[in-house]
Design a protein around this motif. Structure first.
Motif, PDB file in Angstrom:
ATOM      1  N   PHE A  18     -15.138  -3.808  53.635  1.00  0.00           N
ATOM      2  CA  PHE A  18     -16.243  -4.768  53.541  1.00  0.00           C
ATOM      3  C   PHE A  18     -15.668  -6.115  53.156  1.00  0.00           C
ATOM      4  O   PHE A  18     -14.583  -6.206  52.575  1.00  0.00           O
ATOM      5  CB  PHE A  18     -17.311  -4.310  52.535  1.00  0.00           C
ATOM      6  CG  PHE A  18     -16.867  -4.284  51.103  1.00  0.00           C
ATOM      7  CD1 PHE A  18     -16.952  -5.415  50.305  1.00  0.00           C
ATOM      8  CD2 PHE A  18     -16.360  -3.115  50.547  1.00  0.00           C
ATOM      9  CE1 PHE A  18     -16.547  -5.383  48.981  1.00  0.00           C
ATOM     10  CE2 PHE A  18     -15.956  -3.073  49.235  1.00  0.00           C
ATOM     11  CZ  PHE A  18     -16.039  -4.212  48.446  1.00  0.00           C
ATOM     12  N   THR A  19     -16.393  -7.152  53.516  1.00  0.00           N
ATOM     13  CA  THR A  19     -15.942  -8.519  53.259  1.00  0.00           C
ATOM     14  C   THR A  19     -16.882  -9.182  52.281  1.00  0.00           C
ATOM     15  O   THR A  19     -18.095  -9.232  52.515  1.00  0.00           O
ATOM     16  CB  THR A  19     -15.893  -9.344  54.561  1.00  0.00           C
ATOM     17  OG1 THR A  19     -15.013  -8.712  55.485  1.00  0.00           O
ATOM     18  CG2 THR A  19     -15.409 -10.758  54.287  1.00  0.00           C
ATOM     19  N   ARG A  20     -16.318  -9.687  51.198  1.00  0.00           N
ATOM     20  CA  ARG A  20     -17.118 -10.468  50.253  1.00  0.00           C
ATOM     21  C   ARG A  20     -17.198 -11.897  50.768  1.00  0.00           C
ATOM     22  O   ARG A  20     -16.230 -12.638  50.702  1.00  0.00           O
ATOM     23  CB  ARG A  20     -16.476 -10.441  48.863  1.00  0.00           C
ATOM     24  CG  ARG A  20     -16.389  -9.067  48.226  1.00  0.00           C
ATOM     25  CD  ARG A  20     -15.851  -9.194  46.804  1.00  0.00           C
ATOM     26  NE  ARG A  20     -15.762  -7.915  46.140  1.00  0.00           N
ATOM     27  CZ  ARG A  20     -14.673  -7.169  46.092  1.00  0.00           C
ATOM     28  NH1 ARG A  20     -13.568  -7.595  46.693  1.00  0.00           N
ATOM     29  NH2 ARG A  20     -14.664  -6.018  45.449  1.00  0.00           N
ATOM     30  N   GLN A  21     -18.337 -12.252  51.273  1.00  0.00           N
ATOM     31  CA  GLN A  21     -18.504 -13.609  51.783  1.00  0.00           C
ATOM     32  C   GLN A  21     -18.822 -14.560  50.646  1.00  0.00           C
ATOM     33  O   GLN A  21     -19.490 -14.193  49.673  1.00  0.00           O
ATOM     34  CB  GLN A  21     -19.623 -13.642  52.820  1.00  0.00           C
ATOM     35  CG  GLN A  21     -19.317 -12.815  54.062  1.00  0.00           C
ATOM     36  CD  GLN A  21     -20.428 -12.865  55.075  1.00  0.00           C
ATOM     37  OE1 GLN A  21     -21.592 -12.987  54.720  1.00  0.00           O
ATOM     38  NE2 GLN A  21     -20.091 -12.771  56.346  1.00  0.00           N
ATOM     39  N   LYS A  22     -18.370 -15.785  50.784  1.00  0.00           N
ATOM     40  CA  LYS A  22     -18.638 -16.763  49.730  1.00  0.00           C
ATOM     41  C   LYS A  22     -20.125 -17.069  49.655  1.00  0.00           C
ATOM     42  O   LYS A  22     -20.827 -17.082  50.667  1.00  0.00           O
ATOM     43  CB  LYS A  22     -17.840 -18.036  49.975  1.00  0.00           C
ATOM     44  CG  LYS A  22     -18.145 -18.740  51.289  1.00  0.00           C
ATOM     45  CD  LYS A  22     -17.239 -19.947  51.457  1.00  0.00           C
ATOM     46  CE  LYS A  22     -17.529 -20.659  52.777  1.00  0.00           C
ATOM     47  NZ  LYS A  22     -16.636 -21.816  52.975  1.00  0.00           N
ATOM     48  N   GLY A  23     -20.603 -17.269  48.462  1.00  0.00           N
ATOM     49  CA  GLY A  23     -22.022 -17.504  48.261  1.00  0.00           C
ATOM     50  C   GLY A  23     -22.437 -18.911  48.613  1.00  0.00           C
ATOM     51  O   GLY A  23     -21.610 -19.814  48.766  1.00  0.00           O
ATOM     52  N   ASP A  24     -23.730 -19.121  48.758  1.00  0.00           N
ATOM     53  CA  ASP A  24     -24.254 -20.448  49.085  1.00  0.00           C
ATOM     54  C   ASP A  24     -24.815 -21.131  47.844  1.00  0.00           C
ATOM     55  O   ASP A  24     -25.589 -22.091  47.949  1.00  0.00           O
ATOM     56  CB  ASP A  24     -25.324 -20.342  50.163  1.00  0.00           C
ATOM     57  CG  ASP A  24     -26.509 -19.477  49.731  1.00  0.00           C
ATOM     58  OD1 ASP A  24     -26.491 -18.965  48.601  1.00  0.00           O
ATOM     59  OD2 ASP A  24     -27.442 -19.326  50.530  1.00  0.00           O
ATOM     60  N   GLY A  25     -24.460 -20.646  46.686  1.00  0.00           N
ATOM     61  CA  GLY A  25     -24.981 -21.211  45.444  1.00  0.00           C
ATOM     62  C   GLY A  25     -26.134 -20.409  44.894  1.00  0.00           C
ATOM     63  O   GLY A  25     -26.496 -20.550  43.728  1.00  0.00           O
ATOM     64  N   GLY A  26     -26.745 -19.547  45.724  1.00  0.00           N
ATOM     65  CA  GLY A  26     -27.883 -18.770  45.258  1.00  0.00           C
ATOM     66  C   GLY A  26     -27.681 -17.272  45.328  1.00  0.00           C
ATOM     67  O   GLY A  26     -28.331 -16.511  44.635  1.00  0.00           O
ATOM     68  N   ARG A  27     -26.738 -16.815  46.158  1.00  0.00           N
ATOM     69  CA  ARG A  27     -26.557 -15.388  46.331  1.00  0.00           C
ATOM     70  C   ARG A  27     -25.186 -15.108  46.937  1.00  0.00           C
ATOM     71  O   ARG A  27     -24.586 -15.957  47.597  1.00  0.00           O
ATOM     72  CB  ARG A  27     -27.638 -14.804  47.231  1.00  0.00           C
ATOM     73  CG  ARG A  27     -27.637 -15.396  48.630  1.00  0.00           C
ATOM     74  CD  ARG A  27     -28.756 -14.849  49.484  1.00  0.00           C
ATOM     75  NE  ARG A  27     -28.723 -15.432  50.820  1.00  0.00           N
ATOM     76  CZ  ARG A  27     -29.550 -15.096  51.799  1.00  0.00           C
ATOM     77  NH1 ARG A  27     -30.477 -14.199  51.573  1.00  0.00           N
ATOM     78  NH2 ARG A  27     -29.470 -15.650  52.980  1.00  0.00           N
ATOM     79  N   LEU A  28     -24.716 -13.883  46.754  1.00  0.00           N
ATOM     80  CA  LEU A  28     -23.505 -13.401  47.382  1.00  0.00           C
ATOM     81  C   LEU A  28     -23.881 -12.284  48.357  1.00  0.00           C
ATOM     82  O   LEU A  28     -24.733 -11.451  48.068  1.00  0.00           O
ATOM     83  CB  LEU A  28     -22.518 -12.864  46.342  1.00  0.00           C
ATOM     84  CG  LEU A  28     -21.914 -13.904  45.392  1.00  0.00           C
ATOM     85  CD1 LEU A  28     -21.096 -13.202  44.324  1.00  0.00           C
ATOM     86  CD2 LEU A  28     -21.047 -14.889  46.169  1.00  0.00           C
ATOM     87  N   ILE A  29     -23.217 -12.287  49.503  1.00  0.00           N
ATOM     88  CA  ILE A  29     -23.498 -11.314  50.549  1.00  0.00           C
ATOM     89  C   ILE A  29     -22.223 -10.552  50.872  1.00  0.00           C
ATOM     90  O   ILE A  29     -21.155 -11.141  51.019  1.00  0.00           O
ATOM     91  CB  ILE A  29     -24.023 -12.009  51.823  1.00  0.00           C
ATOM     92  CG1 ILE A  29     -25.363 -12.679  51.555  1.00  0.00           C
ATOM     93  CG2 ILE A  29     -24.144 -11.025  52.972  1.00  0.00           C
ATOM     94  CD1 ILE A  29     -26.505 -11.724  51.359  1.00  0.00           C
ATOM     95  N   ASP A  30     -22.325  -9.219  50.979  1.00  0.00           N
ATOM     96  CA  ASP A  30     -21.228  -8.396  51.472  1.00  0.00           C
ATOM     97  C   ASP A  30     -21.496  -8.031  52.917  1.00  0.00           C
ATOM     98  O   ASP A  30     -22.624  -7.696  53.286  1.00  0.00           O
ATOM     99  CB  ASP A  30     -21.100  -7.101  50.652  1.00  0.00           C
ATOM    100  CG  ASP A  30     -20.546  -7.359  49.259  1.00  0.00           C
ATOM    101  OD1 ASP A  30     -19.952  -8.431  49.053  1.00  0.00           O
ATOM    102  OD2 ASP A  30     -20.713  -6.494  48.389  1.00  0.00           O
ATOM    103  N   GLN A  31     -20.451  -8.104  53.738  1.00  0.00           N
ATOM    104  CA  GLN A  31     -20.583  -7.773  55.151  1.00  0.00           C
ATOM    105  C   GLN A  31     -19.731  -6.550  55.466  1.00  0.00           C
ATOM    106  O   GLN A  31     -18.544  -6.508  55.155  1.00  0.00           O
ATOM    107  CB  GLN A  31     -20.141  -8.937  56.033  1.00  0.00           C
ATOM    108  CG  GLN A  31     -20.274  -8.648  57.520  1.00  0.00           C
ATOM    109  CD  GLN A  31     -19.976  -9.857  58.374  1.00  0.00           C
ATOM    110  OE1 GLN A  31     -19.736 -10.937  57.864  1.00  0.00           O
ATOM    111  NE2 GLN A  31     -19.996  -9.679  59.677  1.00  0.00           N
ATOM    112  N   MET A  32     -20.360  -5.555  56.107  1.00  0.00           N
ATOM    113  CA  MET A  32     -19.655  -4.354  56.542  1.00  0.00           C
ATOM    114  C   MET A  32     -19.871  -4.222  58.045  1.00  0.00           C
ATOM    115  O   MET A  32     -20.969  -3.878  58.493  1.00  0.00           O
ATOM    116  CB  MET A  32     -20.184  -3.119  55.821  1.00  0.00           C
ATOM    117  CG  MET A  32     -20.099  -3.228  54.309  1.00  0.00           C
ATOM    118  SD  MET A  32     -20.566  -1.716  53.482  1.00  0.00           S
ATOM    119  CE  MET A  32     -19.240  -0.649  54.003  1.00  0.00           C
ATOM    120  N   SER A  33     -18.830  -4.519  58.814  1.00  0.00           N
ATOM    121  CA  SER A  33     -18.985  -4.571  60.267  1.00  0.00           C
ATOM    122  C   SER A  33     -18.139  -3.547  60.993  1.00  0.00           C
ATOM    123  O   SER A  33     -18.159  -3.499  62.224  1.00  0.00           O
ATOM    124  CB  SER A  33     -18.620  -5.971  60.771  1.00  0.00           C
ATOM    125  OG  SER A  33     -17.295  -6.300  60.394  1.00  0.00           O
TER     126      SER A  33
END
Length: 354
Positions: free
Chosen positions: A320-335
């Motif tokens: 999974f990839t820890r994507q950088k947040g936009d200041g309000g939330r962090l998103i993990d991507q599993m592709s």
């Protein structure tokens, strides 16, 4: 002046490349679009001493197509383009309801299809004759089901190749469009296992279920169009993005697989552990019943008149990839999650596949 209206219809083919329909035309789901690209391989032939090619070798014809539409509960016939086995049975505790199961098996192949389209050119000023095109020997190679948080619908994309194309110029009285009458598949829930409150993954923002089949046309030296096709292995994928606040639901599965034997010391997880295996099952479900305080997920699903379930067996989560947040939330991507088997199960009030 270009044509302003195109209509499409799809049906089973009597045999590969015949262009002849077998049975009735399928009724198409809503938001249906088709893109088709005919292509011929060409090679420029040069001679010493010339800047310019002498002539051109025209080789094999290769056509590709892609259709997209919104998933609904009624229009299921198009899934026969990808899934080689379909079973239909009455729902035992629901009078008038039918359960349709679509699967890919090890000893069967999908048949070919024919796609016919009409472009109404004559309805524009200075328009020419109408075009009726026929795509012969259409074979599917992949299907994608995707659902994002921005809309309630599930979008389906099917793509593949076709053997040959035929265009006839004429004048048509009408397009082949039929008014839509059905119910969209709205919203989707992801479960780590079967459908239940305990297995619900609440923080998923988007889901994609994909099936790719290694399907390729076969050519001979005596003709420029394919004479058949072969079907190889199936590749099933599950992709998702999730809010990064539910470690046990998916990050731990990357580290330990379905065994939950991750090397744990207190609250510290490590990747190094033995005898890992895939997660037994993940399920993506949609249904028409409203869930409230008195009804859990399982009850809402089983009591719904219409429902859809993507049942994914032996799920391998490997990154999974820890994507950088936009200041309000962090998103993990599993592709890159892989699955061994996929079953698409749909319950509706129609026995026939239309």
């Amino acid at each position: 002046m270009t044509g302003v209206r195109q209509s499409i219809r799809v049906g089973k083919e009597t045999k590969f490349g015949s262009g002849e329909k077998s049975g009735d035309w399928f009724k198409l789901p809503p938001n249906f679009y088709l893109q088709a690209t005919p292509s011929v391989s060409t090679t420029e032939l040069y001679s010493d001493g010339s800047k310019f090619f002498d002539t051109v070798d025209y080789g094999q014809f290769s056509g590709s197509w892609e259709m997209s539409f919104a998933m609904d509960y009624e229009h299921l016939a198009l899934y026969q383009m990808v899934f080689d086995t379909v079973t239909t049975a009455a729902v035992s505790d629901k009078a008038g309801q039918w359960r349709h199961r679509f699967t890919v098996t090890n000893d069967k192949t999908v048949g070919s299809f024919v796609i016919e389209g009409v472009i109404l050119n004559h309805i524009t000023s200075n328009g020419g004759k109408d075009e009726r095109f026929l795509l012969k020997g259409c074979v599917a190679k992949s299907i994608r089901f995707s659902r994002s948080s921005g809309a309630s619908r599930t979008t389906v994309t099917i793509s593949g190749f076709y053997m040959d194309e035929q265009v006839t110029l004429s004048t048509s009285d009408r397009s082949m469009y039929d008014e839509y009458d059905g119910h969209l598949v709205e919203f989707s829930c992801l479960f780590q296992g079967d459908i239940s409150d305990a297995n619900y993954m609440a923080n998923v923002e988007s889901i994609t279920v994909g099936l790719d089949i290694a399907t390729n046309p076969n050519y001979t030296v005596c003709r420029g169009t394919s004479v058949g096709y072969n079907i190889g292995k199936a590749d099933i994928q599950l992709g998702m993005t999730a809010y990064a606040n539910d470690f046990e639901r998916y990050r731990a599965l990357v580290m330990g697989g379905g065994t939950r034997t991750t090397n744990v010391s207190g609250s510290t997880y490590k990747f190094m552990c033995k005898q890992k295996r895939p997660l037994d099952r993940m399920t993506v479900a949609s249904y028409t019943e409203c869930r409230d305080e008195e009804k859990d997920f399982s009850a809402a699903y089983t009591t719904s008149d219409n429902s859809v379930a993507f049942i994914l067996d032996d799920v391998v989560m490997n990154s999974f990839t820890r994507q950088k947040g936009d200041g309000g939330r962090l998103i993990d991507q599993m592709s890159s999650s892989k699955c061994r088997k996929l079953t698409l199960e749909i319950v509706n009030g129609t026995e026939a596949l239309i």
